[in-house]
Design an enzyme around this catalytic site. Structure first.
Site, short mmCIF file in Angstrom:
data_model
loop_
_atom_site.label_atom_id
_atom_site.label_comp_id
_atom_site.label_asym_id
_atom_site.label_seq_id
_atom_site.Cartn_x
_atom_site.Cartn_y
_atom_site.Cartn_z
N GLU A 93 0.82 -1.23 0.00
CA GLU A 93 0.00 0.00 0.00
C GLU A 93 0.85 1.27 0.00
O GLU A 93 0.66 2.17 0.84
CB GLU A 93 -0.96 0.00 1.19
CG GLU A 93 -2.00 -1.10 1.08
CD GLU A 93 -3.15 -1.00 2.07
OE1 GLU A 93 -3.07 -0.19 3.02
OE2 GLU A 93 -4.15 -1.72 1.88
N GLU A 117 -5.83 -8.33 -0.67
CA GLU A 117 -6.54 -8.01 0.58
C GLU A 117 -7.99 -7.72 0.23
O GLU A 117 -8.26 -6.75 -0.48
CB GLU A 117 -5.93 -6.79 1.29
CG GLU A 117 -4.61 -7.06 1.96
CD GLU A 117 -4.13 -5.90 2.83
OE1 GLU A 117 -4.97 -5.22 3.48
OE2 GLU A 117 -2.90 -5.66 2.84
N GLN A 144 -8.05 -11.14 7.02
CA GLN A 144 -6.88 -11.96 7.11
C GLN A 144 -7.31 -13.38 7.50
O GLN A 144 -8.48 -13.72 7.26
CB GLN A 144 -5.91 -11.36 8.12
CG GLN A 144 -5.43 -9.96 7.69
CD GLN A 144 -4.28 -9.39 8.51
OE1 GLN A 144 -3.69 -10.07 9.32
NE2 GLN A 144 -3.95 -8.11 8.31
#
Ligand code: AHR
Length: 498
Positions: free
Chosen positions: A172, A291, A348
């Site tokens: 990111e 993600e 996650q």
């Protein structure tokens, strides 16, 4: 309401890359410590790995696990986590304002991956470190022997190289919150140079460059384009990240977010292909949606957390029933893009925005969240070939999109001669669903399950929620009919002859 899914077995989207159903373990909260690693736990093995967690992770059949972050990686020194445990430094983890003991590191992660049957997706720190750290880490992990870093790995107990194939080049880096945040141009140039050095050590590795950290980020679009302009030939995948929330408590709007997810993927494909065209390149960049999930339930609690704790309770969302419906819908969307999305990581895996939760002392010591169930079904049965879906169904209006009441897809698994259909019913009414097929003959029903009948806000700490049988499935050679419960996740497996 009626809905039809029509598939032609000669009209394939693509073979599904099994890595589509990967996940993510970050040094964050109780993901590692009290999650996968807890030496004093009754189920811990000699490595300190909780075997109740290992068993739960195996149920999810995750083939690839991204590690060690996340925001964490942008301030991490991987050398802190190798060598004798009593010599490892305790550090501040600036990203999550926590204390990192480094009792779990690279070797422990690789051993744990072997236990759960997954491959690593190793992220390198491009925040506080850079080219040097990245090429050293590749040498440490993948070079056989006879050099400083490879011999250090051997001294630390791993005679054979780890042979890590997939590498994430930073995390990111478009985000202002990221340690070492860069502009797209700076990051694109750094990826070009870092990838060059990493590949000079091992030319067989595959590299993932950071795309935007969400579809709404101010630099979205320009970021992808500029990064690829500078690093197109150096990487294999561009990443996407996205989390959804329902602060408004508006179920139809929330369930409609899969349309945003779908648009995000289509747009990033278009941007990548525009750069490809401009460069007259023969190479195609594929996507790593590394993600994705729902994330919002824990945010208020996290804001109030005391800083600098070891393994604090952070990002411990307790997922409700509607979250499971959206996760199912997002998984179907990934399958619809199986031709370009080759890697996916549900973010996650344990305790931190996760399908699996552990209790440190209490009972049960481990529990499955609502989102565990649809993810377990797609990861185990969303394999083989994704078939192009043609849906006929009514839509409803959300703020920004027209949302089909049904999300559905069929995949054909040639190893098992079975067709698997995944369906989310977003309508608050029963749907009379039909699957119509051509170029294949359907046989007996293997199994049909549903996840339905719960209040949208119900969560699963008491483990009272589970998949139920889906009855009255009528199969003929070229069609299947079934009634879908209002607001439900459904899966059918049917023997099939081509
Ligand atoms: O998964 C939690 C965090 O979300 C990750 O550390 C970061 O990459 C993203 O913003």
């Amino acid at each position: 309401m009626k809905a039809t899914l029509t598939v032609d077995f000669k009209n394939e989207i693509s073979k599904i890359d099994p890595r589509l159903w990967g996940s993510f373990v970050e040094h964050l909260g109780r993901s590692v410590y009290e999650g996968i690693y807890q030496p004093n736990h009754v189920t811990a093995d000699e490595n300190g790995f909780r075997q109740d967690v290992v068993e739960a992770v195996k149920k999810l059949n995750v083939p690839l696990i991204r590690y060690p972050g996340g925001n964490f990686v942008s301030g991490y020194n991987w050398q802190d986590g190798v060598g004798p445990k009593n010599e490892r430094p305790v550090r501040l983890d600036l990203a999550w304002q926590s204390i990192e003991t480094n009792q779990f590191g690279l070797h422990e992660f690789m051993t744990w991956c072997n236990q759960v049957g997954a491959k690593p997706d190793m992220a390198v720190n491009l925040g506080t470190r850079g080219i040097d750290e990245a090429r050293n880490l590749v040498e440490y992990c993948n070079f056989p022997k006879g050099t400083y870093w490879s011999d250090l790995r051997r001294e630390n107990g791993a005679e054979q190289p780890f042979d890590i194939k997939v590498w994430s080049v930073g995390n990111e880096m478009d985000g202002e919150w990221q340690i070492g945040h860069q502009t797209a141009y700076e990051y694109g140039r750094l990826v070009h140079e870092t990838a060059k050095a990493m590949r000079l050590v091992d030319s067989s590795i595959e590299l993932v460059a950071c795309g935007s950290s969400n579809h709404q980020n101010a630099t979205y679009g320009d970021w992808e384009e500029t990064v690829l302009e500078n690093a197109y030939d150096d990487v294999d995948y561009l990443s996407l990240h996205q989390y959804y929330d329902n602060f408004e408590d508006d179920t139809p709007e929330f369930l409609g977010k899969s349309v945003d997810f779908d648009n995000f993927i289509s747009e990033v494909i278009a941007i990548s292909d525009a750069v490809k065209a401009r460069k007259h390149s023969q190479k195609q960049i594929n996507l790593a949606f590394d993600e994705w999930n729902v994330w919002y339930h824990s945010m208020k609690n996290d804001d109030a957390q005391e800083k600098w704790q070891q393994a604090p309770h952070l990002l411990e969302d307790h997922y409700n029933f509607e979250d499971a419906l959206l996760v199912g819908s997002l998984a179907i969307t990934l399958l619809k893009h199986a031709d370009r999305v080759k890697i996916g990581c549900l973010a996650q895996l344990v305790n931190v925005i996760a399908p699996i939760m552990t209790n440190t002392d209490g009972t049960p010591s481990i529990w499955y969240q609502t989102i565990f169930y649809p993810f377990m079904q797609v990861s185990n049965y969303g394999q083989g070939i994704a078939l192009t879906p043609k849906q006929t169904v009514a839509t409803y209006k959300a703020k920004d999109y027209e949302v089909p009441y049904i999300d559905s897809i069929a995949v054909y698994n040639p190893d098992k001669n079975e067709t698997v259909v995944f369906i989310v019913n977003k309508a608050n009414e029963t749907v009379d669903f039909k699957l119509a097929v051509s170029e294949a003959k359907l046989g007996e029903l293997i199994t049909a399950t549903q996840f339905s009948g719960y209040d949208m806000h119900q969560t699963n700490e008491d483990q009272s929620m589970s998949l139920q049988p889906l009855d009255d499935v009528l199969i003929e050679a070229h069609q299947v009919t079934v009634n879908l419960e209002p607001l439900s996740w459904n899966m059918l497996r049917i023997k099939t002859e081509l």
